[in-house]
Write an enzyme that holds these catalytic residues in place. Structure first.
Site, PDB file in Angstrom:
ATOM      1  N   ARG A 136      55.441  32.628  35.863  1.00  0.00           N
ATOM      2  CA  ARG A 136      56.524  33.593  36.117  1.00  0.00           C
ATOM      3  C   ARG A 136      56.137  33.960  37.754  1.00  0.00           C
ATOM      4  O   ARG A 136      55.231  33.391  38.356  1.00  0.00           O
ATOM      5  CB  ARG A 136      56.340  34.795  35.588  1.00  0.00           C
ATOM      6  CG  ARG A 136      56.851  34.452  33.978  1.00  0.00           C
ATOM      7  CD  ARG A 136      56.726  36.046  33.209  1.00  0.00           C
ATOM      8  NE  ARG A 136      57.498  35.819  31.914  1.00  0.00           N
ATOM      9  CZ  ARG A 136      57.064  35.403  30.970  1.00  0.00           C
ATOM     10  NH1 ARG A 136      55.874  34.771  30.865  1.00  0.00           N
ATOM     11  NH2 ARG A 136      57.940  35.335  29.782  1.00  0.00           N
TER      12      ARG A 136
ATOM     13  N   GLY B 101      52.591  29.429  21.317  1.00  0.00           N
ATOM     14  CA  GLY B 101      51.250  29.740  22.122  1.00  0.00           C
ATOM     15  C   GLY B 101      50.311  30.920  21.499  1.00  0.00           C
ATOM     16  O   GLY B 101      49.352  30.807  21.376  1.00  0.00           O
ATOM     17  N   HIS B 102      50.804  32.292  21.785  1.00  0.00           N
ATOM     18  CA  HIS B 102      50.413  33.501  21.460  1.00  0.00           C
ATOM     19  C   HIS B 102      49.519  33.514  20.070  1.00  0.00           C
ATOM     20  O   HIS B 102      48.412  33.535  20.057  1.00  0.00           O
ATOM     21  CB  HIS B 102      51.185  34.659  21.667  1.00  0.00           C
ATOM     22  CG  HIS B 102      50.538  36.008  21.634  1.00  0.00           C
ATOM     23  ND1 HIS B 102      49.903  36.571  22.603  1.00  0.00           N
ATOM     24  CD2 HIS B 102      50.525  36.670  20.471  1.00  0.00           C
ATOM     25  CE1 HIS B 102      49.414  37.791  21.813  1.00  0.00           C
ATOM     26  NE2 HIS B 102      49.732  37.806  20.513  1.00  0.00           N
TER      27      HIS B 102
ATOM     28  N   ARG C 131      39.020  37.425  34.971  1.00  0.00           N
ATOM     29  CA  ARG C 131      37.854  37.247  35.491  1.00  0.00           C
ATOM     30  C   ARG C 131      37.958  36.773  37.090  1.00  0.00           C
ATOM     31  O   ARG C 131      36.902  36.697  37.814  1.00  0.00           O
ATOM     32  CB  ARG C 131      36.725  36.610  34.827  1.00  0.00           C
ATOM     33  CG  ARG C 131      36.230  37.616  33.742  1.00  0.00           C
ATOM     34  CD  ARG C 131      35.612  38.661  33.816  1.00  0.00           C
ATOM     35  NE  ARG C 131      34.430  38.640  34.619  1.00  0.00           N
ATOM     36  CZ  ARG C 131      33.298  38.472  33.884  1.00  0.00           C
ATOM     37  NH1 ARG C 131      33.457  38.858  32.443  1.00  0.00           N
ATOM     38  NH2 ARG C 131      31.986  38.225  34.413  1.00  0.00           N
TER      39      ARG C 131
ATOM     40  N   GLU D  76      58.700  26.009  31.312  1.00  0.00           N
ATOM     41  CA  GLU D  76      59.861  27.196  30.987  1.00  0.00           C
ATOM     42  C   GLU D  76      59.761  28.076  32.102  1.00  0.00           C
ATOM     43  O   GLU D  76      58.847  28.304  32.872  1.00  0.00           O
ATOM     44  CB  GLU D  76      59.376  27.707  29.779  1.00  0.00           C
ATOM     45  CG  GLU D  76      59.109  27.057  28.502  1.00  0.00           C
ATOM     46  CD  GLU D  76      58.760  27.670  27.435  1.00  0.00           C
ATOM     47  OE1 GLU D  76      58.917  27.337  26.171  1.00  0.00           O
ATOM     48  OE2 GLU D  76      58.439  29.084  27.452  1.00  0.00           O
TER      49      GLU D  76
ATOM     50  N   THR E 116      57.137  39.632  28.268  1.00  0.00           N
ATOM     51  CA  THR E 116      57.216  37.879  27.572  1.00  0.00           C
ATOM     52  C   THR E 116      59.007  37.677  27.427  1.00  0.00           C
ATOM     53  O   THR E 116      59.788  38.830  27.742  1.00  0.00           O
ATOM     54  CB  THR E 116      56.535  37.893  26.134  1.00  0.00           C
ATOM     55  OG1 THR E 116      56.765  36.559  25.644  1.00  0.00           O
ATOM     56  CG2 THR E 116      57.283  38.874  25.170  1.00  0.00           C
TER      57      THR E 116
ATOM     58  N   ASN F 296      51.705  26.134  24.125  1.00  0.00           N
ATOM     59  CA  ASN F 296      51.830  26.920  25.229  1.00  0.00           C
ATOM     60  C   ASN F 296      50.521  27.423  25.742  1.00  0.00           C
ATOM     61  O   ASN F 296      49.824  28.219  24.612  1.00  0.00           O
ATOM     62  CB  ASN F 296      52.723  28.005  24.879  1.00  0.00           C
ATOM     63  CG  ASN F 296      53.146  29.003  26.206  1.00  0.00           C
ATOM     64  OD1 ASN F 296      52.328  29.141  27.204  1.00  0.00           O
ATOM     65  ND2 ASN F 296      54.527  29.305  26.467  1.00  0.00           N
TER      66      ASN F 296
ATOM     67  N   HIS G  68      54.662  28.422  31.179  1.00  0.00           N
ATOM     68  CA  HIS G  68      55.905  29.188  31.729  1.00  0.00           C
ATOM     69  C   HIS G  68      55.372  30.159  32.786  1.00  0.00           C
ATOM     70  O   HIS G  68      54.986  31.422  32.607  1.00  0.00           O
ATOM     71  CB  HIS G  68      56.235  30.167  30.512  1.00  0.00           C
ATOM     72  CG  HIS G  68      57.655  30.834  30.717  1.00  0.00           C
ATOM     73  ND1 HIS G  68      58.481  31.421  29.566  1.00  0.00           N
ATOM     74  CD2 HIS G  68      57.999  31.514  31.616  1.00  0.00           C
ATOM     75  CE1 HIS G  68      59.197  32.089  29.997  1.00  0.00           C
ATOM     76  NE2 HIS G  68      59.300  32.302  31.468  1.00  0.00           N
TER      77      HIS G  68
ATOM     78  N   HIS H 266      58.836  31.447  19.619  1.00  0.00           N
ATOM     79  CA  HIS H 266      58.400  32.787  20.136  1.00  0.00           C
ATOM     80  C   HIS H 266      57.800  33.327  18.612  1.00  0.00           C
ATOM     81  O   HIS H 266      58.745  33.324  17.531  1.00  0.00           O
ATOM     82  CB  HIS H 266      59.789  33.384  20.565  1.00  0.00           C
ATOM     83  CG  HIS H 266      59.218  34.726  21.201  1.00  0.00           C
ATOM     84  ND1 HIS H 266      59.085  34.679  22.550  1.00  0.00           N
ATOM     85  CD2 HIS H 266      58.778  35.882  20.757  1.00  0.00           C
ATOM     86  CE1 HIS H 266      58.530  35.980  22.946  1.00  0.00           C
ATOM     87  NE2 HIS H 266      58.591  36.605  21.948  1.00  0.00           N
TER      88      HIS H 266
END
Length: 238
Positions: A45, A213-214, A18, A70, A100, A7, A43, A190
């Site tokens: 949003r 991802g994170h 920036r 997603e 999230t 992700n 994902h 997750h």
């Protein structure tokens, strides 16, 4: 074999901070695949605070592995997915203001809604997956929607594992067994990380794909993307 889909939302967050094009999202997507990742996940949003809708289109020719988009199936999201036609769309019931994803679908309450959307995606030859909590009733409800796969929401497992509670894997095992029995493919995501991914993978039968991802990006700040992706692949294949 369990595939690793990376992700890249956090890369877009850093870029947007920036206002320029550093880091270059498209180059990162290319490099992630060169380093061995078997998919790219985004994902977007509605507020476009990380992945922008234009990014989703720009990534289409870049992703030569599996492209997974997603999101909450609102009108703009559905339109975008039908135009891009990724390999997979993962439906997530996140609120507009959610930091999230924080819950899976109530697949019983929203059966008819999900059925209609999933049928449209499948008519367009897009594999479907729906985000669900590790609850047997929700797995049964997911099977009724016609989805191809589920994505198990693994935040609680990750939290409990970090506290030393390995029994937290139990409901995920039970749900995976039931999902496979009902003909559903199994994805997960997750808060999965290098700390917990090997244990999770070894205990979840028929796990097809993890989306990370994170944690992966945080780990890469110290060790670099290529090394970290290689470590995930080792743990997923061993």
């Amino acid at each position: 074999m369990t595939k690793l889909s990376v992700n890249i939302n956090k890369i877009a967050t850093l870029r947007n901070a920036r206002g320029g094009n550093m880091p270059n999202l498209l180059k990162v997507a290319k490099d992630v695949q060169i380093f061995g990742a078997e998919g790219i996940t985004i994902h977007p949003r509605p507020d476009e605070r990380h992945i922008r809708y234009q990014d989703a289109y720009d990534l289409k020719p870049i992703v030569i592995t599996e492209y997974n988009i997603e999101g909450n199936p609102m009108d703009d999201f559905i339109k975008m997915v039908l135009q891009i036609k990724p390999a997979q769309v993962t439906l997530v019931p996140d609120a507009v203001d959610a930091i999230t994803s924080n819950a899976g679908w109530d697949t019983i309450k929203h059966t008819d809604f999900l059925k209609e959307i999933i049928a449209e995606f499948k008519r367009n030859k897009i594999r479907t997956s729906i985000f669900v909590d590790p609850n047997l009733k929700m797995i049964e409800g997911a099977a009724e929607t016609g989805t191809d796969r589920i994505e198990l929401y693994t935040e609680e497992f990750a939290k409990q594992y970090s506290l030393g509670n390995k029994e937290a894997i139990r409901p995920y095992i039970e749900c995976a067994i039931l999902a496979h029995k009902l003909g559903l493919g199994i994805n997960a995501g997750h808060d999965l990380s290098l700390e917990n991914i090997k244990f999770f993978k070894e205990n979840i039968p028929n796990l097809l794909e993890v989306s990370i991802g994170h944690a992966l990006i945080c780990e890469a700040l110290y060790d670099g993307l290529e090394k970290v992706i290689g470590e995930y692949l080792k743990k997923l294949k061993s």
